[in-house]
Design a protein around this motif. Structure first.
Motif, PDB file in Angstrom:
ATOM      1  N   PRO A 192       0.835  -1.204   0.000  1.00 19.72           N
ATOM      2  CA  PRO A 192       0.000   0.000   0.000  1.00 19.72           C
ATOM      3  C   PRO A 192       0.870   1.255   0.000  1.00 19.72           C
ATOM      4  O   PRO A 192       2.011   1.239   0.486  1.00 19.72           O
ATOM      5  CB  PRO A 192      -0.802  -0.117   1.293  1.00 19.72           C
ATOM      6  CG  PRO A 192      -0.025  -1.036   2.155  1.00 19.72           C
ATOM      7  CD  PRO A 192       0.720  -1.960   1.241  1.00 19.72           C
TER       8      PRO A 192
ATOM      9  N   ARG B 144      -3.723   4.967  -0.343  1.00 19.32           N
ATOM     10  CA  ARG B 144      -4.587   5.291   0.795  1.00 19.32           C
ATOM     11  C   ARG B 144      -4.305   6.716   1.265  1.00 19.32           C
ATOM     12  O   ARG B 144      -3.142   7.084   1.448  1.00 19.32           O
ATOM     13  CB  ARG B 144      -4.325   4.337   1.959  1.00 19.32           C
ATOM     14  CG  ARG B 144      -4.454   2.877   1.608  1.00 19.32           C
ATOM     15  CD  ARG B 144      -4.237   1.980   2.783  1.00 19.32           C
ATOM     16  NE  ARG B 144      -2.891   2.128   3.376  1.00 19.32           N
ATOM     17  CZ  ARG B 144      -2.370   1.276   4.249  1.00 19.32           C
ATOM     18  NH1 ARG B 144      -3.069   0.229   4.654  1.00 19.32           N
ATOM     19  NH2 ARG B 144      -1.157   1.467   4.729  1.00 19.32           N
TER      20      ARG B 144
ATOM     21  N   PRO C 286      -2.170   1.414  -9.223  1.00 19.91           N
ATOM     22  CA  PRO C 286      -3.543   0.971  -8.967  1.00 19.91           C
ATOM     23  C   PRO C 286      -4.189   1.770  -7.828  1.00 19.91           C
ATOM     24  O   PRO C 286      -3.603   1.931  -6.750  1.00 19.91           O
ATOM     25  CB  PRO C 286      -3.387  -0.502  -8.582  1.00 19.91           C
ATOM     26  CG  PRO C 286      -2.097  -0.922  -9.207  1.00 19.91           C
ATOM     27  CD  PRO C 286      -1.211   0.296  -9.147  1.00 19.91           C
ATOM     28  N   ALA C 287      -5.394   2.264  -8.069  1.00 27.12           N
ATOM     29  CA  ALA C 287      -6.093   3.110  -7.095  1.00 27.12           C
ATOM     30  C   ALA C 287      -6.308   2.409  -5.762  1.00 27.12           C
ATOM     31  O   ALA C 287      -6.283   3.054  -4.711  1.00 27.12           O
ATOM     32  CB  ALA C 287      -7.426   3.572  -7.676  1.00 27.12           C
ATOM     33  N   ASP C 288      -6.503   1.102  -5.788  1.00 23.66           N
ATOM     34  CA  ASP C 288      -6.773   0.391  -4.533  1.00 23.66           C
ATOM     35  C   ASP C 288      -5.540   0.274  -3.641  1.00 23.66           C
ATOM     36  O   ASP C 288      -5.650  -0.127  -2.495  1.00 23.66           O
ATOM     37  CB  ASP C 288      -7.369  -0.984  -4.806  1.00 23.66           C
ATOM     38  CG  ASP C 288      -6.446  -1.921  -5.570  1.00 23.66           C
ATOM     39  OD1 ASP C 288      -5.506  -1.443  -6.225  1.00 23.66           O
ATOM     40  OD2 ASP C 288      -6.693  -3.141  -5.513  1.00 23.66           O
ATOM     41  N   ARG C 289      -4.371   0.617  -4.148  1.00 19.73           N
ATOM     42  CA  ARG C 289      -3.149   0.600  -3.329  1.00 19.73           C
ATOM     43  C   ARG C 289      -2.874   1.936  -2.663  1.00 19.73           C
ATOM     44  O   ARG C 289      -2.074   2.014  -1.730  1.00 19.73           O
ATOM     45  CB  ARG C 289      -1.942   0.226  -4.197  1.00 19.73           C
ATOM     46  CG  ARG C 289      -1.928  -1.220  -4.591  1.00 19.73           C
ATOM     47  CD  ARG C 289      -0.664  -1.601  -5.330  1.00 19.73           C
ATOM     48  NE  ARG C 289       0.527  -1.140  -4.685  1.00 19.73           N
ATOM     49  CZ  ARG C 289       1.572  -0.608  -5.340  1.00 19.73           C
ATOM     50  NH1 ARG C 289       1.565  -0.489  -6.643  1.00 19.73           N
ATOM     51  NH2 ARG C 289       2.631  -0.214  -4.681  1.00 19.73           N
TER      52      ARG C 289
END
Length: 74
Positions: A7, A49, A44-47
């Motif tokens: 992340p 935060r 990647p957007a999901d990584r």
């Protein structure tokens, strides 16, 4: 960073001048802009935060306090 799996924490800061509530909003907008730039470059957007700092006003001079911190986690 694109190929990694860890992340990525993005934290915005502001200086001590002005309205404290406005500084929180400014710090959040700074962090969001960096997040958006990372995603636009292929991270990647999901990584990515957005992290809220304990103290939105960063240490050092007023100029140094206006920044975004990027940290790759584990």
């Amino acid at each position: 960073m694109k190929a990694g799996t860890n992340p990525i924490d993005v934290t915005g800061f502001a200086d001590r001048t002005g309205n404290p509530a406005a500084n929180v909003e400014l710090a959040q907008r700074r962090a969001a802009a960096v997040r958006d730039a990372l995603v636009a470059e292929g991270v990647p957007a999901d990584r990515v935060r957005l992290k809220q700092p304990q103290n939105v006003t960063g240490p050092g001079s007023e100029r140094e306090a206006r920044r975004v911190k990027i940290a790759v986690g584990r």
